[in-house]
Design an enzyme around this catalytic site. Sequence first.
Site, PDB file in Angstrom:
ATOM      1  CB  SER A 180      18.595  -6.782  36.747  1.00  0.00           C
ATOM      2  OG  SER A 180      18.071  -7.667  36.247  1.00  0.00           O
TER       3      SER A 180
ATOM      4  CG  ASP B 262      15.134 -10.385  37.648  1.00  0.00           C
ATOM      5  OD1 ASP B 262      14.104 -10.001  38.087  1.00  0.00           O
ATOM      6  OD2 ASP B 262      15.883  -9.404  36.707  1.00  0.00           O
TER       7      ASP B 262
ATOM      8  CG  ASP C  30      15.306  -5.620  38.504  1.00  0.00           C
ATOM      9  OD1 ASP C  30      15.413  -6.854  38.044  1.00  0.00           O
ATOM     10  OD2 ASP C  30      15.273  -4.784  37.606  1.00  0.00           O
TER      11      ASP C  30
ATOM     12  CG  ASP D  60      13.466  -6.616  35.070  1.00  0.00           C
ATOM     13  OD1 ASP D  60      14.069  -7.671  35.594  1.00  0.00           O
ATOM     14  OD2 ASP D  60      14.160  -5.766  34.596  1.00  0.00           O
TER      15      ASP D  60
END
Length: 450
Positions: free
Chosen positions: A101, A241, A243, A245
């Site tokens: 992340s 960010d 990834d 999400d």
Amino acid sequence: MGRLFGTDGARGVAITELTCEMAMQIGRAAALVLTRETKHRAKILIGKDTRISSDILEAALCAGICSVGAEAVQLGVVPTPAVAYLVRTKGADAGVMISASHNSVEFNGIKLFASTGYKLPDAVEEEIEALILDHPEQITLQSHTNVGKISNYASAKEDYISYLVNCVHTDCSGIHVALDCANGSAAATAEELFTRLGADVTMLSAEPDGTNINLGCGSTHMDTLMEYVRTHECDLGLAFDGDADRCLAVDENGDLVDGDKIIAICAKALQQEGKLKKNTAVVTVMTNLGFFHFAKRSQIVTKATKVGDRYVLEEMLAGGYNIGGEQSGHIIFLDEATTGDGELSGIKLMEVLKQSGKKMSDLAGIMETFPQVLYNVTIPAQKKGHWQENAEIAALIQKYSDELGENGRILVRESGTEPLIRVMVEGKDAQQIECAAQAIMEQVKEFART
């Protein structure tokens, strides 16, 4: 938190802490637990972010999955919510995302999704942990033609982008948006998505090389995007960010529009359209006090959970609510997605901006942000879970809580993803909260040292 899984999957320094062996074991155990009821050869989708270690861990996960007879389907570099979407719509039995992340490049992680597209509940993660740590002898390896195979899902990005395009029903032509992709997963999808919606798109930090994910960019480093939006007369800036999400925004003046404000803007828009289910927004204990004041003025009910998107989601599912999230920009639109989706949040915000005809700063003015101080203290592994027992820390928290009264609050908690204790103090008086935060931080540091 469990022994392997924190609030957002298994995570650690790639290869040395989150080892290839552990990735293989997680692949095996997850395949067995998540596909136990299937009457066919199980199929598990695997996505990844752009970290240099993601390919290595992907190989280990695929080996583990196939060694117990399931099939591994590689999606390539995609956002985490793409895995959740594709798992629930393409008949897969489970999904895996390889990402840490917002963490720096040396970290990586493994997030697991059920066939429904939801992250796993604690009980299922504990079952996987027990299989790996306590009963590895129960893992039966296959051989001959019973082993699984590895394949590629070539249209994963296109299928995900097409779905998101259909989540917006407004032509966003005329909006100039700058997108900071954190040199991560959004670099694979964001430009196409926002361009299809009609926006004039400028891409920033969208050239991943395996080593530059989250490096001075993305939702944890907003300065570059703020400056770019201000100096290039953009209507809006969005930062994701690693990834994708999470999403944070920047208004036309270069000022931050954080997750609390994005939730406020979108919840108000839903309310005005008669679409805010049970007239409620779900947030966390870290949500700024200003949000609760906004909600009270707007007659929106608030539900506050523990920090972590999984707890927000649990509350949303239990209560039948359709918007919730965190100040960090992890926002769940449950009518469209089963997990936080930074790009979905971004296009929803852009849609409200276009429909309103206002400037982003005017929309963000719906909520006043109370001053908030946050300090992070690194803590040794052996001290985790024990700081709450320290009388000196407890006494300081009580002292300053009494002083702040109803005009502020103190929250001290362990991070679910990093070896940190977070000290947050919030209130109307900036000098008062700074004094309180520093005093508590120093006491936590003293505890960490001794």
